[in-house]
Design a protein around this motif. Structure first.
Motif, PDB file in Angstrom:
ATOM      1  N   MET A   6       0.781  -0.301 -10.726  1.00  0.00           N
ATOM      2  CA  MET A   6       1.860   0.892 -10.567  1.00  0.00           C
ATOM      3  C   MET A   6       1.988   0.135  -9.746  1.00  0.00           C
ATOM      4  O   MET A   6       3.676   0.251  -9.262  1.00  0.00           O
ATOM      5  CB  MET A   6       0.551   2.180  -9.797  1.00  0.00           C
ATOM      6  N   LEU A   7       1.527  -0.758  -8.670  1.00  0.00           N
ATOM      7  CA  LEU A   7       2.355  -1.800  -8.088  1.00  0.00           C
ATOM      8  C   LEU A   7       3.668  -2.791  -8.803  1.00  0.00           C
ATOM      9  O   LEU A   7       4.600  -2.767  -8.499  1.00  0.00           O
ATOM     10  CB  LEU A   7       1.599  -2.537  -6.917  1.00  0.00           C
ATOM     11  N   ASN A   8       2.956  -3.197  -9.701  1.00  0.00           N
ATOM     12  CA  ASN A   8       4.264  -3.942 -10.515  1.00  0.00           C
ATOM     13  C   ASN A   8       4.867  -3.366 -11.661  1.00  0.00           C
ATOM     14  O   ASN A   8       6.413  -3.097 -11.435  1.00  0.00           O
ATOM     15  CB  ASN A   8       3.037  -4.213 -11.376  1.00  0.00           C
ATOM     16  N   VAL A   9       4.313  -2.066 -11.933  1.00  0.00           N
ATOM     17  CA  VAL A   9       5.834  -0.948 -12.107  1.00  0.00           C
ATOM     18  C   VAL A   9       6.538  -0.459 -11.277  1.00  0.00           C
ATOM     19  O   VAL A   9       8.108  -0.593 -11.715  1.00  0.00           O
ATOM     20  CB  VAL A   9       5.108   0.598 -13.101  1.00  0.00           C
ATOM     21  N   TYR A  10       6.202  -0.232  -9.750  1.00  0.00           N
ATOM     22  CA  TYR A  10       7.171   0.126  -9.121  1.00  0.00           C
ATOM     23  C   TYR A  10       8.280  -0.959  -8.737  1.00  0.00           C
ATOM     24  O   TYR A  10       9.541  -1.171  -8.768  1.00  0.00           O
ATOM     25  CB  TYR A  10       6.793   0.705  -8.266  1.00  0.00           C
ATOM     26  N   GLU A  11       7.675  -2.374  -8.537  1.00  0.00           N
ATOM     27  CA  GLU A  11       8.402  -3.232  -8.332  1.00  0.00           C
ATOM     28  C   GLU A  11       9.572  -4.065  -9.364  1.00  0.00           C
ATOM     29  O   GLU A  11      10.547  -4.444  -9.292  1.00  0.00           O
ATOM     30  CB  GLU A  11       7.336  -4.322  -7.385  1.00  0.00           C
ATOM     31  N   ALA A  12       8.944  -4.070 -10.496  1.00  0.00           N
ATOM     32  CA  ALA A  12       9.649  -4.120 -11.660  1.00  0.00           C
ATOM     33  C   ALA A  12      11.127  -3.081 -11.999  1.00  0.00           C
ATOM     34  O   ALA A  12      12.004  -3.504 -11.716  1.00  0.00           O
ATOM     35  CB  ALA A  12       9.586  -4.328 -12.875  1.00  0.00           C
ATOM     36  N   TYR A  13      10.527  -2.043 -11.282  1.00  0.00           N
ATOM     37  CA  TYR A  13      11.715  -0.755 -11.524  1.00  0.00           C
ATOM     38  C   TYR A  13      13.303  -0.869 -10.161  1.00  0.00           C
ATOM     39  O   TYR A  13      14.037  -1.015 -10.563  1.00  0.00           O
ATOM     40  CB  TYR A  13      11.275   0.950 -10.782  1.00  0.00           C
ATOM     41  N   MET A  14      12.512  -1.988  -9.286  1.00  0.00           N
ATOM     42  CA  MET A  14      13.560  -2.066  -8.166  1.00  0.00           C
ATOM     43  C   MET A  14      14.105  -3.386  -8.528  1.00  0.00           C
ATOM     44  O   MET A  14      15.120  -3.450  -8.284  1.00  0.00           O
ATOM     45  CB  MET A  14      12.173  -2.360  -6.649  1.00  0.00           C
ATOM     46  N   LYS A  15      13.630  -4.649  -8.867  1.00  0.00           N
ATOM     47  CA  LYS A  15      14.229  -5.217  -8.984  1.00  0.00           C
ATOM     48  C   LYS A  15      15.473  -5.100 -10.053  1.00  0.00           C
ATOM     49  O   LYS A  15      15.968  -6.379 -10.754  1.00  0.00           O
ATOM     50  CB  LYS A  15      12.860  -6.465  -9.834  1.00  0.00           C
ATOM     51  N   HIS A  16      14.680  -3.883 -11.873  1.00  0.00           N
ATOM     52  CA  HIS A  16      15.766  -3.692 -12.377  1.00  0.00           C
ATOM     53  C   HIS A  16      16.403  -3.220 -11.702  1.00  0.00           C
ATOM     54  O   HIS A  16      17.668  -2.292 -12.444  1.00  0.00           O
ATOM     55  CB  HIS A  16      15.351  -4.007 -13.535  1.00  0.00           C
ATOM     56  N   GLN A  17      17.197  -2.968 -10.538  1.00  0.00           N
ATOM     57  CA  GLN A  17      18.272  -1.921  -9.851  1.00  0.00           C
ATOM     58  C   GLN A  17      17.754  -0.421 -10.353  1.00  0.00           C
ATOM     59  O   GLN A  17      18.819   0.316 -10.571  1.00  0.00           O
ATOM     60  CB  GLN A  17      19.637  -2.243 -10.390  1.00  0.00           C
ATOM     61  N   ILE A  74       0.789  -1.372   0.395  1.00  0.00           N
ATOM     62  CA  ILE A  74       0.181  -0.025  -0.212  1.00  0.00           C
ATOM     63  C   ILE A  74       0.523   1.510   0.166  1.00  0.00           C
ATOM     64  O   ILE A  74       0.537   2.216  -0.280  1.00  0.00           O
ATOM     65  CB  ILE A  74      -0.918   0.068   0.856  1.00  0.00           C
ATOM     66  N   VAL A  75       1.918   0.599   0.756  1.00  0.00           N
ATOM     67  CA  VAL A  75       2.416   2.914   0.721  1.00  0.00           C
ATOM     68  C   VAL A  75       3.094   2.276  -0.572  1.00  0.00           C
ATOM     69  O   VAL A  75       3.042   3.663  -0.989  1.00  0.00           O
ATOM     70  CB  VAL A  75       3.948   1.985   2.054  1.00  0.00           C
ATOM     71  N   THR A  76       3.763   1.753  -1.251  1.00  0.00           N
ATOM     72  CA  THR A  76       4.733   1.802  -2.871  1.00  0.00           C
ATOM     73  C   THR A  76       3.114   2.477  -3.561  1.00  0.00           C
ATOM     74  O   THR A  76       3.439   3.326  -4.401  1.00  0.00           O
ATOM     75  CB  THR A  76       4.890   0.869  -3.712  1.00  0.00           C
ATOM     76  N   ILE A  77       1.686   1.448  -3.275  1.00  0.00           N
ATOM     77  CA  ILE A  77       0.723   1.632  -4.625  1.00  0.00           C
ATOM     78  C   ILE A  77       0.464   3.294  -3.760  1.00  0.00           C
ATOM     79  O   ILE A  77       0.854   4.829  -4.846  1.00  0.00           O
ATOM     80  CB  ILE A  77      -0.409   1.682  -3.931  1.00  0.00           C
ATOM     81  N   ALA A  78       0.314   3.812  -2.749  1.00  0.00           N
ATOM     82  CA  ALA A  78       0.356   5.389  -2.905  1.00  0.00           C
ATOM     83  C   ALA A  78       1.057   6.721  -2.947  1.00  0.00           C
ATOM     84  O   ALA A  78       1.234   7.653  -3.772  1.00  0.00           O
ATOM     85  CB  ALA A  78      -0.042   5.408  -0.875  1.00  0.00           C
ATOM     86  N   ALA A  79       2.580   6.083  -2.905  1.00  0.00           N
ATOM     87  CA  ALA A  79       3.470   6.883  -3.156  1.00  0.00           C
ATOM     88  C   ALA A  79       3.430   6.745  -4.865  1.00  0.00           C
ATOM     89  O   ALA A  79       3.179   8.108  -5.741  1.00  0.00           O
ATOM     90  CB  ALA A  79       5.383   6.101  -3.091  1.00  0.00           C
ATOM     91  N   MET A  80       2.732   5.934  -5.467  1.00  0.00           N
ATOM     92  CA  MET A  80       3.196   5.748  -6.673  1.00  0.00           C
ATOM     93  C   MET A  80       1.890   7.059  -7.267  1.00  0.00           C
ATOM     94  O   MET A  80       2.044   7.493  -8.448  1.00  0.00           O
ATOM     95  CB  MET A  80       2.894   4.379  -7.347  1.00  0.00           C
ATOM     96  N   MET A  81       0.771   6.346  -6.761  1.00  0.00           N
ATOM     97  CA  MET A  81      -0.348   7.820  -7.180  1.00  0.00           C
ATOM     98  C   MET A  81      -0.446   9.091  -6.720  1.00  0.00           C
ATOM     99  O   MET A  81      -0.977  10.184  -7.732  1.00  0.00           O
ATOM    100  CB  MET A  81      -1.652   7.479  -6.527  1.00  0.00           C
ATOM    101  N   GLN A  82       1.695   9.842  -6.487  1.00  0.00           N
ATOM    102  CA  GLN A  82       1.182  11.059  -6.455  1.00  0.00           C
ATOM    103  C   GLN A  82       2.120  11.004  -7.031  1.00  0.00           C
ATOM    104  O   GLN A  82       2.274  12.702  -6.858  1.00  0.00           O
ATOM    105  CB  GLN A  82       2.233  10.931  -5.342  1.00  0.00           C
TER     106      GLN A  82
END
Ligand code: CDP
Ligand code: MG
Length: 699
Positions: free
Chosen positions: A546-557, A506-514
């Motif tokens: 958006m959660l997917n996007v963020y997690e993929a971004y982290m996964k790809h350093q 949820i923290v990721t989702i809230a951040a991405m929505m900003q």
């Protein structure tokens, strides 16, 4: 999965994978900044400063600040109000002995860019003598900072820790004409503080301002003797030339088309001079730019000697592109700047002789009868119309073509309705309550909001658990909600997420929505971008996408190259990471358990419902949606991953945008039973099994 049209059920990072970009013009999270033109760039900083119109008034300004509690300063954009006045105050000793000169800005981007400019003028490193504080980003030093730029929202937040704002000797409320929600709240609160702190000085600065209204509001002199006034007014004159106004004889059915025709007519029949066009949004601007470029090409094929250079201007445009509108053009070229409202007061372009005004602007609006807040294209006010026309008369006499009849002009409201009167007030009421102002109905508003809107805000806060039966902040929920730098719905969702077992997500989702424009769509690569973005899309909707996007971004350093390949906004994602970290810290301060749903989407969706239940809609047999509360027709926004897919039966959304229709943005599929279960104050299960809404009880 690449290129597949089918949607995944809660895609997890690693399986490959994202939608479309949209300018969130009114979202203050805009990344990038608005270009500033400096005609004296070749001179030394000292000389540049002395060339500005406000310089002649330096002593007068200092005199007024010395002698009046409040000073209202009106002066054209670019005359030096924001960058110079704080420095005059500093030079005159107002920031001695640890005191601070504060300058508020309605927009985050402006706070950062003017702070950088002032630091540069003083040869100081940003964050020391000159700093800024905006949401999620504090670049100031409590010991060293003497001039501090901050958003007006941050100023209100600072009052929670320091109700009398003791460290400030002077506060300049800048761009007060914009009358944003936060500016108006700050205005009301500062008046209260001024009564207790006679030494605090206020400067209300603006390009256009109803100075009388502000004077009446801030003048604490009740004796009727004007020599005892506590509020003074100063006008910094700008050179202006007369502008002839032209109206259409009959109403224009399509202002986009009429704009193009008018530009071409000016080009064919008028003498030299550049053109400035006002439209409502990025889409319209891009459309007119394309149409005009087409026309320009066919003119040069026909051998017309005078060329057209067509340039767009809007806040989401990259900085380098924005700067092009300030470039000089040879005498054989006519420059046409196609802009949003940004060109009304935020920037000044030299050489404009012709203005075309479509009479509309995009604004946030709240409809108390439906409780829907949306971005809506609305007619401008007479004040805006004359400000737009004035842009044609800066260098020599100009002409303004209004794409409406004189009769329609007469029907326009005299000034724009302040945001306070056209917005959802739940965040404001929460903050006022947190500042100890219990009777919000009696607060000293510069323009009081409608009572119905106030009541609805109280209802929503009650349903969210932030207020009790007596309208007091609940402890701890209400108090914590007020402390979150996000809307009460987001705050509730975040604070509950530990109980739902998904706070990490949820923290990721809230951040991405900003963040706006996570998906990048270059105009000439729309298909390729959509193909890449679809890889991230999931059937549940935008939040999990958006959660997917963020997690993929982290996964790809956090790789910028990876972002580029997938048409993702690298800077936006970096920012999301910063925002996420700050939200995480707040969560840990409130001891929200740090938990993960471990891939279970329902937990996350239920948690979103616990915050956004009031924004719920169900599918209608026509294929569109209806709000649960009052059956208002809604549609899925074209930028949503759910657009054009099999429509879910029930959805919740973060916001509504109104253009030709009402569009829901940031949409997620939910189950109807969750609404009843998670918001029993708001919804009840009707006998025949459908869901109805009931008025919640408050106070
Ligand atoms: O606040 P106001 O619109 O009256 O003017 P300002 O922001 O103080 O800017 C005064 C002048 O400083 C502008 O006309 C620019 O020449 C220059 N400036 C700049 O070069 N870069 C900035 N980021 C801001 C201002
Ligand atoms: Mg300014």
């Amino acid at each position: 999965m690449a290129g597949s049209r089918s949607m995944l059920k809660f895609w997890k990072p690693g399986s490959d994978a994202p939608a479309i970009s949209e300018e969130r013009e009114l979202n203050t999270e805009t990344i990038g900044s608005t270009a500033v033109f400096n005609p004296y760039i070749a001179l030394s900083i000292e000389k540049q400063r002395q060339k500005l119109p406000v310089f002649k008034h330096r002593n007068n300004i200092l005199y007024l600040v010395e002698n009046f509690q409040t000073v209202i300063i009106v002066g054209e954009t670019g005359c030096g109000k924001t960058t110079q006045i704080p420095q005059y105050l500093l030079e005159a000793g107002w920031a001695a002995e640890g005191r601070v000169v504060g300058v508020t800005q309605p927009r985050r981007v402006a706070a950062v860019s003017v702070a950088s400019r002032v630091a540069e003028e003083r040869g100081a490193r940003l964050g020391h003598e000159v700093g800024y504080t905006i949401r999620f980003d504090d670049c100031s030093d409590p010991q060293a900072t003497r001039i501090k730029f901050l958003t007006d929202g941050m100023l209100v937040r600072e009052m929670m820790a320091d109700p009398l704002l003791k460290k400030y000797s002077v506060l300049m409320l800048d761009e007060a004409h914009e009358r944003t929600l936060c500016t108006d709240i700050a205005i009301g609160l500062l008046k209260k503080i001024q009564k207790k702190r006679r030494d605090l000085r206020l400067i209300v600065a603006s390009a256009t301002l109803d100075a009388k209204k502000f004077h009446q509001f801030f003048n604490l002199n009740e004796s009727g003797d004007p020599t005892k006034d506590t509020c003074g007014i100063l006008t910094v004159e700008g050179r202006t030339f007369p502008v002839d106004i032209f109206y259409t004889v009959s109403p224009v059915p399509d202002y986009v088309k009429a704009t193009v025709e008018t530009v071409m007519k000016i080009h064919e029949t008028e003498d030299n001079g550049d053109v400035l066009v006002f439209l409502t949004g990025q889409d319209e601007v891009e459309k007119v730019v394309l149409l005009l470029k087409d026309q320009a090409r066919s003119l040069s094929r026909q051998g017309m000697k005078k060329h057209l250079r067509v340039l767009p201007m809007y806040s989401g445009l990259p900085y380098a592109e924005q700067m092009k509108v300030f470039e000089r053009v040879p005498a054989t070229v006519r420059k046409v700047v196609v802009a949003t409202n940004i060109a009304e007061t935020s920037i000044t372009i030299n050489g404009i002789v012709f203005v075309i005004d479509c009479a509309f602007v995009k604004l946030r609006a709240y409809n108390p009868s439906t409780a829907i807040e949306s971005l809506v294209v609305t007619p401008i006010s007479k004040a805006s119309a004359s400000q737009r026309a004035g842009r044609a008369g800066r260098n020599r006499p100009g002409k303004c073509f209004r794409l409406y009849t004189e009769e329609d002009f007469e029907k326009l409201p005299s000034s724009t309705v302040p945001e306070m009167q056209r917005t959802n007030l739940a965040p404001v009421i929460l903050q006022l309550k947190a500042l100890g102002i219990d009777n919000v109905l009696r607060f000293s508003f510069l323009s009081p909001p409608p009572a119905q809107t106030m009541v609805q805000a109280l209802e929503l806060l009650y349903a969210l658990g932030g207020l009790d039966n007596y309208g007091r902040l609940t402890d701890p929920m209400g108090i914590r909600m007020a402390e979150f730098p996000l809307s009460p719905m987001f705050a509730k969702m975040l604070l509950e997420s530990g109980n739902f077992g998904c706070s990490k997500e949820i923290v990721t989702i809230a951040a991405m929505m900003q963040i706006q424009n996570i998906f990048v769509v270059p105009p000439n690569q729309k298909k390729a971008a959509a193909r890449e973005h679809r890889k991230f899309a999931v059937a549940e909707g935008d939040h999990l996408t958006m959660l997917n996007v963020y997690e993929a971004y982290m996964k790809h350093q956090k790789s910028s190259q990876w972002c580029q390949q997938h048409y993702l906004n690298y800077k936006g994602l970096q920012r999301a990471a910063t925002v996420r970290e700050q939200l995480r810290r707040l969560m840990s301060k409130f001891k929200v358990p740090w938990t993960s749903s471990e891939g279970d989407p329902d937990v996350i969706l239920r948690c979103i419902v616990s915050g956004f239940f009031s924004n719920a809609a169900r599918i209608h047999h026509s294929g569109s949606y209806r709000t649960l509360r009052d059956d208002r027709e809604l549609h899925i926004h074209p930028t949503s991953v759910l657009y054009g897919e099999k429509p879910p039966k029930w959805v919740v959304f973060n916001e509504v945008v109104q253009t030709s229709k009402y569009f829901m943005r940031d949409v997620t599929a939910v189950e109807s039973s969750w609404l009843v279960e998670l918001a029993p104050h708001f919804y009840k299960q009707a006998k025949h099994g459908s869901l109805g809404s009931k008025r919640s009880r408050v106070l």
